[in-house]
Design a protein around this motif. Structure first.
Motif, PDB file in Angstrom:
ATOM      1  N   LEU A 134       0.816  -1.214   0.000  1.00  0.00           N
ATOM      2  CA  LEU A 134       0.000   0.000   0.000  1.00  0.00           C
ATOM      3  C   LEU A 134       0.848   1.260   0.000  1.00  0.00           C
ATOM      4  CD1 LEU A 134      -1.666   0.803   3.465  1.00  0.00           C
ATOM      5  CD2 LEU A 134       0.524  -0.338   3.218  1.00  0.00           C
ATOM      6  N   ARG A 135       2.131   1.143   0.337  1.00  0.00           N
ATOM      7  CA  ARG A 135       3.021   2.312   0.297  1.00  0.00           C
ATOM      8  C   ARG A 135       3.378   2.702  -1.130  1.00  0.00           C
ATOM      9  NH1 ARG A 135       6.826  -0.228   4.930  1.00  0.00           N
ATOM     10  NH2 ARG A 135       6.338  -2.013   3.611  1.00  0.00           N
ATOM     11  N   ARG A 136       2.979   1.878  -2.081  1.00  0.00           N
ATOM     12  CA  ARG A 136       3.185   2.186  -3.498  1.00  0.00           C
ATOM     13  C   ARG A 136       1.835   2.119  -4.213  1.00  0.00           C
ATOM     14  NH1 ARG A 136       7.965  -0.678  -2.245  1.00  0.00           N
ATOM     15  NH2 ARG A 136       7.139  -2.691  -2.902  1.00  0.00           N
ATOM     16  N   PRO A 137       1.000   3.105  -3.976  1.00  0.00           N
ATOM     17  CA  PRO A 137      -0.358   3.078  -4.551  1.00  0.00           C
ATOM     18  C   PRO A 137      -0.384   2.932  -6.065  1.00  0.00           C
ATOM     19  CG  PRO A 137      -0.187   4.798  -2.883  1.00  0.00           C
ATOM     20  CD  PRO A 137       1.203   4.292  -3.124  1.00  0.00           C
ATOM     21  N   ALA A 138       0.549   3.593  -6.754  1.00  0.00           N
ATOM     22  CA  ALA A 138       0.532   3.531  -8.221  1.00  0.00           C
ATOM     23  C   ALA A 138       0.684   2.096  -8.707  1.00  0.00           C
ATOM     24  CB  ALA A 138       1.643   4.409  -8.792  1.00  0.00           C
ATOM     25  N   ASP A 139       1.511   1.305  -8.031  1.00  0.00           N
ATOM     26  CA  ASP A 139       1.687  -0.094  -8.415  1.00  0.00           C
ATOM     27  C   ASP A 139       0.411  -0.898  -8.169  1.00  0.00           C
ATOM     28  OD1 ASP A 139       4.273   0.555  -9.077  1.00  0.00           O
ATOM     29  OD2 ASP A 139       5.182  -0.368  -7.303  1.00  0.00           O
ATOM     30  N   VAL A 140      -0.276  -0.587  -7.084  1.00  0.00           N
ATOM     31  CA  VAL A 140      -1.536  -1.272  -6.796  1.00  0.00           C
ATOM     32  C   VAL A 140      -2.560  -0.958  -7.883  1.00  0.00           C
ATOM     33  CG1 VAL A 140      -3.468  -1.461  -5.174  1.00  0.00           C
ATOM     34  CG2 VAL A 140      -1.121  -1.307  -4.303  1.00  0.00           C
ATOM     35  N   PHE A 141      -2.700   0.313  -8.226  1.00  0.00           N
ATOM     36  CA  PHE A 141      -3.665   0.709  -9.255  1.00  0.00           C
ATOM     37  C   PHE A 141      -3.343   0.069 -10.602  1.00  0.00           C
ATOM     38  CE2 PHE A 141      -3.923   4.778  -6.622  1.00  0.00           C
ATOM     39  CZ  PHE A 141      -5.054   4.353  -5.937  1.00  0.00           C
ATOM     40  N   ALA A 142      -2.041  -0.110 -10.892  1.00  0.00           N
ATOM     41  CA  ALA A 142      -1.628  -0.620 -12.204  1.00  0.00           C
ATOM     42  C   ALA A 142      -1.765  -2.128 -12.324  1.00  0.00           C
ATOM     43  CB  ALA A 142      -0.177  -0.210 -12.482  1.00  0.00           C
ATOM     44  N   ASP A 143      -1.936  -2.823 -11.216  1.00  0.00           N
ATOM     45  CA  ASP A 143      -2.028  -4.280 -11.281  1.00  0.00           C
ATOM     46  C   ASP A 143      -3.261  -4.693 -12.086  1.00  0.00           C
ATOM     47  OD1 ASP A 143      -3.016  -7.036 -10.179  1.00  0.00           O
ATOM     48  OD2 ASP A 143      -0.893  -6.897  -9.610  1.00  0.00           O
ATOM     49  N   PRO A 144      -3.122  -5.619 -13.022  1.00  0.00           N
ATOM     50  CA  PRO A 144      -4.255  -5.999 -13.870  1.00  0.00           C
ATOM     51  C   PRO A 144      -5.419  -6.626 -13.109  1.00  0.00           C
ATOM     52  CG  PRO A 144      -2.360  -7.439 -14.240  1.00  0.00           C
ATOM     53  CD  PRO A 144      -1.871  -6.291 -13.437  1.00  0.00           C
ATOM     54  N   HIS A 145      -5.144  -7.269 -11.973  1.00  0.00           N
ATOM     55  CA  HIS A 145      -6.236  -7.823 -11.180  1.00  0.00           C
ATOM     56  C   HIS A 145      -7.070  -6.700 -10.563  1.00  0.00           C
ATOM     57  CE1 HIS A 145      -3.420 -11.276 -11.246  1.00  0.00           C
ATOM     58  NE2 HIS A 145      -4.543 -11.980 -11.293  1.00  0.00           N
ATOM     59  N   VAL A 146      -6.399  -5.628 -10.134  1.00  0.00           N
ATOM     60  CA  VAL A 146      -7.107  -4.492  -9.560  1.00  0.00           C
ATOM     61  C   VAL A 146      -7.908  -3.782 -10.645  1.00  0.00           C
ATOM     62  CG1 VAL A 146      -6.862  -2.265  -8.401  1.00  0.00           C
ATOM     63  CG2 VAL A 146      -5.438  -4.205  -7.698  1.00  0.00           C
ATOM     64  N   SER A 147      -7.255  -3.462 -11.755  1.00  0.00           N
ATOM     65  CA  SER A 147      -7.962  -2.748 -12.825  1.00  0.00           C
ATOM     66  C   SER A 147      -9.057  -3.605 -13.447  1.00  0.00           C
ATOM     67  CB  SER A 147      -6.962  -2.301 -13.901  1.00  0.00           C
ATOM     68  OG  SER A 147      -6.264  -3.410 -14.447  1.00  0.00           O
ATOM     69  N   GLY A 148      -8.911  -4.930 -13.374  1.00  0.00           N
ATOM     70  CA  GLY A 148      -9.912  -5.814 -13.952  1.00  0.00           C
ATOM     71  C   GLY A 148     -11.132  -6.021 -13.069  1.00  0.00           C
ATOM     72  N   LEU A 149     -10.977  -5.867 -11.762  1.00  0.00           N
ATOM     73  CA  LEU A 149     -12.075  -6.135 -10.841  1.00  0.00           C
ATOM     74  C   LEU A 149     -12.636  -4.892 -10.160  1.00  0.00           C
ATOM     75  CD1 LEU A 149     -10.872  -9.413  -9.021  1.00  0.00           C
ATOM     76  CD2 LEU A 149     -12.726  -9.177 -10.681  1.00  0.00           C
ATOM     77  N   ILE A 150     -11.812  -3.853 -10.012  1.00  0.00           N
ATOM     78  CA  ILE A 150     -12.235  -2.661  -9.286  1.00  0.00           C
ATOM     79  C   ILE A 150     -12.423  -1.501 -10.246  1.00  0.00           C
ATOM     80  CG2 ILE A 150     -11.682  -1.034  -7.451  1.00  0.00           C
ATOM     81  CD1 ILE A 150     -12.159  -3.860  -6.427  1.00  0.00           C
ATOM     82  N   ASP A 151     -13.635  -0.964 -10.280  1.00  0.00           N
ATOM     83  CA  ASP A 151     -13.953   0.207 -11.088  1.00  0.00           C
ATOM     84  C   ASP A 151     -14.001   1.410 -10.146  1.00  0.00           C
ATOM     85  OD1 ASP A 151     -14.951   2.197 -12.695  1.00  0.00           O
ATOM     86  OD2 ASP A 151     -16.844   1.180 -13.173  1.00  0.00           O
TER      87      ASP A 151
END
Length: 276
Positions: A134-151
């Protein structure tokens, strides 16, 4: 028949001489996915704060109460940051009792957590576990699982339960929360709990000594400091309170406390809503 030792079960990339916050928490909750170093840290804490196991359970119940309430209010997306080792009921189990349409992404940087998530979630569509920090939010947002499931154009519940006290002041916890808040749509929620500076001083000292310079090192913050992490959110329910006291929309018999009196290790939790 060969007996497999604890050290032989340690996954690659895990240093068995360094405590893990996820594994310490697992031990306090009665789990078995922990090592001797984690049990030693927990043991020192339990010596001066023997009710810490109950506090850990109260924190877990705070999480399940909060996410159930949000699912009942129509939230269908949950991003769990600093998940820890899976404990039943997990977030997806709780919210999918309300609506099977709920989607959940678990985020943790601990290799042991990742292995458990892979097994647990292998046959759970709409639920994913990723290796992230969580200390690297940009990496979390860029993860394909996040972008694929979270709108993020729709309401989402971002969970930071018992995790921000592992973020040092110089790592800017308020800035981390703000990074997620800026991506969240109106009607989203932040669920947060944190260890408090008015805990038993000896408990703080023992934990600091046992975890110094390790990923399990903690910062105990004042009520006003934790409250400031909700900047931009409107607190709902009872506000920021001891986790054993947080409840909303429950009958009296569901609100029986796990703890009698003030615990020596104090953890407060709250839920904030992002207004439109």
């Amino acid at each position: 028949m060969k007996i497999v030792t604890e050290l032989e079960r340690v996954p690659p990339g895990v240093d068995p001489t360094v405590p893990s916050s996820a594994r310490v928490y697992d031990y306090l909750l009665g789990g078995k996915d922990n090592l001797a170093i984690d049990r030693a840290v927990a043991g020192k804490l339990l010596t001066v704060a023997p009710d810490t196991r109950l506090v850990a359970r109260a924190n877990r119940r705070f999480l399940t109460r909060a996410v159930r309430h949000l699912a009942e209010q129509g939230v269908r997306q949950f991003l769990d940051l600093g998940t820890g080792i899976p404990t039943s009921p997990s977030v997806h189990e709780v919210v999918r009792e309300v609506s099977p349409a709920c989607r959940v992404v678990y985020v943790d940087y601990d290799p042991v957590v990742r292995l458990h998530a892979e097994v647990l979630l292998a046959k759970a569509p709409g639920v994913a576990g990723i290796h992230g920090d969580l200390r690297r939010p940009a990496d979390v947002f860029a993860d394909p699982h996040v972008s694929g499931l979270i709108d993020f154009d729709q309401p989402v519940a971002v969970l930071m339960v018992a995790v921000l006290h592992f973020v040092m002041d110089e790592e800017d916890p308020a800035g981390i929360v703000a990074s997620f808040r800026k991506r969240m749509a109106p009607g989203s929620h932040l669920v947060l709990s944190h260890t408090m500076a008015d805990s038993e001083p000896e408990a703080i000292r023992q934990l600091a000594m046992a975890t110094a310079d390790s990923p399990a090192q903690s910062v105990f913050r004042k009520h006003e400091e934790v409250l400031a992490l909700f900047d931009g959110f409107e607190l709902i329910g009872p506000g920021l309170v001891p986790v054993q006291d947080w409840r909303i929309g429950e009958p009296d018999d569901a609100a029986m406390p796990l703890l009698d009196g003030e615990p020596r290790l104090r953890v407060e939790g709250g839920v904030g809503r992002l207004a439109g």
